[in-house]
Design a protein around this motif. Structure first.
Motif, PDB file in Angstrom:
ATOM      1  N   ALA A 118       5.647  -4.735 -17.061  1.00 31.27           N
ATOM      2  CA  ALA A 118       5.700  -6.045 -16.275  1.00 31.27           C
ATOM      3  C   ALA A 118       7.128  -6.374 -15.991  1.00 31.27           C
ATOM      4  N   ARG A 119       8.049  -6.244 -17.101  1.00 30.49           N
ATOM      5  CA  ARG A 119       9.427  -7.194 -17.023  1.00 30.49           C
ATOM      6  C   ARG A 119      10.531  -6.100 -16.402  1.00 30.49           C
ATOM      7  N   GLN A 120      10.127  -4.648 -16.389  1.00 30.96           N
ATOM      8  CA  GLN A 120      10.961  -4.009 -15.932  1.00 30.96           C
ATOM      9  C   GLN A 120      11.500  -3.897 -14.458  1.00 30.96           C
ATOM     10  N   PRO A 121      12.730  -3.736 -13.969  1.00 33.74           N
ATOM     11  CA  PRO A 121      12.854  -3.674 -12.546  1.00 33.74           C
ATOM     12  C   PRO A 121      12.187  -2.644 -11.936  1.00 33.74           C
ATOM     13  N   ALA A 122      11.733  -2.993 -10.931  1.00 36.03           N
ATOM     14  CA  ALA A 122      10.498  -1.890 -10.137  1.00 36.03           C
ATOM     15  C   ALA A 122      11.260  -0.760  -9.767  1.00 36.03           C
ATOM     16  N   ARG A 123      12.582  -0.995  -9.421  1.00 36.74           N
ATOM     17  CA  ARG A 123      13.493   0.142  -8.960  1.00 36.74           C
ATOM     18  C   ARG A 123      13.887   1.211  -9.905  1.00 36.74           C
ATOM     19  N   SER A 124      13.447   0.914 -11.201  1.00 34.76           N
ATOM     20  CA  SER A 124      13.772   1.632 -12.381  1.00 34.76           C
ATOM     21  C   SER A 124      12.694   2.642 -12.864  1.00 34.76           C
ATOM     22  N   LEU A 125      11.430   2.252 -12.146  1.00 30.79           N
ATOM     23  CA  LEU A 125      10.366   3.128 -12.556  1.00 30.79           C
ATOM     24  C   LEU A 125      10.058   4.545 -12.311  1.00 30.79           C
ATOM     25  N   SER A 126       9.651   5.505 -12.859  1.00 27.47           N
ATOM     26  CA  SER A 126       9.703   6.714 -12.535  1.00 27.47           C
ATOM     27  C   SER A 126       8.688   6.732 -11.146  1.00 27.47           C
ATOM     28  N   GLY A 127       8.576   8.144 -10.507  1.00 26.26           N
ATOM     29  CA  GLY A 127       8.252   8.325  -9.297  1.00 26.26           C
ATOM     30  C   GLY A 127       6.697   7.974  -9.415  1.00 26.26           C
ATOM     31  N   GLY A 128       5.891   8.314 -10.289  1.00 31.68           N
ATOM     32  CA  GLY A 128       4.578   8.071 -10.466  1.00 31.68           C
ATOM     33  C   GLY A 128       4.270   6.609 -10.736  1.00 31.68           C
ATOM     34  N   GLU A 129       5.280   5.963 -11.503  1.00 34.07           N
ATOM     35  CA  GLU A 129       4.843   4.517 -11.891  1.00 34.07           C
ATOM     36  C   GLU A 129       5.164   3.548 -10.710  1.00 34.07           C
ATOM     37  N   ALA A 130       6.172   4.131 -10.001  1.00 30.65           N
ATOM     38  CA  ALA A 130       6.612   3.253  -8.631  1.00 30.65           C
ATOM     39  C   ALA A 130       5.523   3.513  -7.624  1.00 30.65           C
ATOM     40  N   GLN A 131       4.679   4.768  -7.572  1.00 25.81           N
ATOM     41  CA  GLN A 131       3.838   5.009  -6.498  1.00 25.81           C
ATOM     42  C   GLN A 131       2.530   3.873  -7.160  1.00 25.81           C
ATOM     43  N   ARG A 132       2.194   4.030  -8.552  1.00 28.14           N
ATOM     44  CA  ARG A 132       1.139   3.216  -8.848  1.00 28.14           C
ATOM     45  C   ARG A 132       1.478   1.731  -8.571  1.00 28.14           C
ATOM     46  N   LEU A 133       2.435   1.209  -8.662  1.00 27.27           N
ATOM     47  CA  LEU A 133       2.876   0.007  -8.209  1.00 27.27           C
ATOM     48  C   LEU A 133       2.600  -0.429  -7.012  1.00 27.27           C
ATOM     49  N   ALA A 134       2.984   0.600  -6.100  1.00 29.21           N
ATOM     50  CA  ALA A 134       2.998   0.514  -4.532  1.00 29.21           C
ATOM     51  C   ALA A 134       1.167   0.369  -4.252  1.00 29.21           C
ATOM     52  N   ILE A 135       0.826   1.057  -5.134  1.00 30.76           N
ATOM     53  CA  ILE A 135      -0.833   0.949  -4.836  1.00 30.76           C
ATOM     54  C   ILE A 135      -1.368  -0.274  -5.240  1.00 30.76           C
ATOM     55  N   LEU A 136      -0.826  -0.699  -6.377  1.00 32.48           N
ATOM     56  CA  LEU A 136      -1.248  -2.087  -6.846  1.00 32.48           C
ATOM     57  C   LEU A 136      -0.878  -3.276  -5.816  1.00 32.48           C
ATOM     58  N   ARG A 137       0.241  -3.093  -5.226  1.00 32.09           N
ATOM     59  CA  ARG A 137       0.660  -4.219  -4.243  1.00 32.09           C
ATOM     60  C   ARG A 137      -0.281  -4.218  -3.182  1.00 32.09           C
ATOM     61  N   ALA A 138      -0.775  -2.945  -2.712  1.00 28.30           N
ATOM     62  CA  ALA A 138      -1.443  -2.843  -1.554  1.00 28.30           C
ATOM     63  C   ALA A 138      -2.981  -3.512  -2.234  1.00 28.30           C
ATOM     64  N   LEU A 139      -3.367  -3.144  -3.161  1.00 37.89           N
ATOM     65  CA  LEU A 139      -4.870  -3.641  -3.757  1.00 37.89           C
ATOM     66  C   LEU A 139      -4.741  -5.037  -4.064  1.00 37.89           C
ATOM     67  N   ALA A 140      -3.714  -5.757  -4.158  1.00 36.84           N
ATOM     68  CA  ALA A 140      -3.270  -6.914  -4.564  1.00 36.84           C
ATOM     69  C   ALA A 140      -3.715  -7.972  -3.280  1.00 36.84           C
ATOM     70  N   MET A 141      -3.605  -7.358  -2.149  1.00 39.17           N
ATOM     71  CA  MET A 141      -3.875  -7.822  -0.765  1.00 39.17           C
ATOM     72  C   MET A 141      -5.555  -7.867  -0.476  1.00 39.17           C
ATOM     73  N   THR A 142      -5.933  -7.391  -1.515  1.00 34.77           N
ATOM     74  CA  THR A 142      -7.632  -7.140  -1.347  1.00 34.77           C
ATOM     75  C   THR A 142      -7.964  -6.656  -0.102  1.00 34.77           C
ATOM     76  N   PRO A 143      -7.479  -5.577   0.289  1.00 36.08           N
ATOM     77  CA  PRO A 143      -7.747  -5.030   1.674  1.00 36.08           C
ATOM     78  C   PRO A 143      -9.250  -4.339   1.566  1.00 36.08           C
ATOM     79  N   GLU A 144      -9.875  -4.501   3.017  1.00 38.44           N
ATOM     80  CA  GLU A 144     -11.148  -3.701   3.180  1.00 38.44           C
ATOM     81  C   GLU A 144     -10.790  -2.198   3.323  1.00 38.44           C
ATOM     82  N   THR A 145      -9.756  -1.872   4.048  1.00 37.70           N
ATOM     83  CA  THR A 145      -9.174  -0.404   4.099  1.00 37.70           C
ATOM     84  C   THR A 145      -7.895  -0.355   3.535  1.00 37.70           C
ATOM     85  N   LEU A 146      -7.809   0.761   2.830  1.00 36.65           N
ATOM     86  CA  LEU A 146      -6.276   1.028   2.515  1.00 36.65           C
ATOM     87  C   LEU A 146      -5.915   2.609   2.910  1.00 36.65           C
TER      88      LEU A 146
END
Ligand SMILES: Nc1ncnc2c1ncn2[C@@H]1O[C@H](COP(=O)(O)OP(=O)(O)O)[C@@H](O)[C@H]1O
Ligand SMILES: [Mg+2]
Length: 244
Positions: A132-160
């Protein structure tokens, strides 16, 4: 997480869509209708127009001809506000993992307390509680992509929309992301995703859109397209032949 049942009136349709550059048609899709709950996987060789089509469906590119239609009306801002997109290279803010999520939730007008709860929920969904507190830019590739997906899901999209979200990742990172995608799909988020990985298409897809040379060469149930493709282009692509 939002609990949605898929509304069959939600559909995405492409009609006579053409994108031209320098007199050449990069994309030429006469008719494509995505009317099932998906996930829909877009497959095809490099340069087939998969990313262009995704960008059109998300309203990032205006076609030179034709249109994208959602729920019976031309794609508009209220449609695209209910869509989210994840790219191959995650675009993250130079802030902590939590702050990246908070940014999206704030924009939705959520109060501080609601945001805190939602962030905890999202972090758990992506297995990122300890980051949670780690700088996002220091995440591994997989973690960074999971965060990117979470950010997208945070918008509660109908379509992703996801454009090759796992192509640079190792198998365990890929598996975690595939599970997130399947959970989102099970909650009713329509998934439209580009992949190069036929195994991934087999694991995730309900239906497959096969593209080549800017055109849709085949669209059908995943099992049918993968096991008994109807077009020569699909057969060549699936058998690993070099397609140009
Ligand atoms: N902005 C652009 N200007 C000119 N050509 C482009 C542009 N964007 C994409 N293209 C071309 O359009 C074709 C389809 O690109 P793309 O959708 O990125 O393919 P894919 O994602 O299937 O690999 C490619 O030949 C690419 O070079
Ligand atoms: Mg692409």
């Amino acid at each position: 997480m939002r609990d949605l049942t898929f509304d069959m009136t939600q559909f995405l349709q492409v009609r006579d869509l053409v994108i031209r550059r320098n007199g050449q048609a990069l994309l030429d899709v006469a008719d494509l209708t995505l009317d099932g709950p998906g996930p829909t996987l877009l497959l095809g060789p490099n340069g087939a127009g998969k990313s262009l089509l995704l960008r059109c469906l998300h309203g990032l590119i205006s076609p030179d001809q034709g249109q994208v239609v959602q729920d019976g009306s031309p794609l508009n801002a209220s449609h695209t506000a209910r869509q989210a997109m994840v790219f191959q290279q995650p675009v993250l803010l130079r802030r902590s993992v939590s702050a990246n999520l908070d940014f999206v939730l704030k924009r939705q007008g959520l109060a501080r307390r609601a945001r805190k709860l939602r962030i905890a929920e999202l972090l758990a969904e992506g297995g990122l509680e300890s980051k949670a507190r780690q700088p996002a830019r220091s995440l591994s590739g997989g973690e960074a992509q999971r965060l990117a997906i979470l950010r997208a899901l945070a918008m509660t999209p109908e379509t992703l929309f996801l454009d090759e979200p796992t192509s640079a990742l190792d198998p365990s990172a890929v598996q975690m992301i595939e599970r997130m995608i399947l959970r989102a799909s099970a909650r009713g988020v329509r998934i439209v995703m580009v992949t190069h990985d036929i195994g991934q298409a087999r694991r995730l897809a309900a239906d497959i859109v096969m593209m080549q040379g800017g055109r849709v060469v085949e669209h059908g149930p995943a099992k049918q397209v993968l096991d008994a493709p109807e077009s020569d282009a699909s057969r060549r692509y699936l058998s690993g032949a070099l397609v140009t």
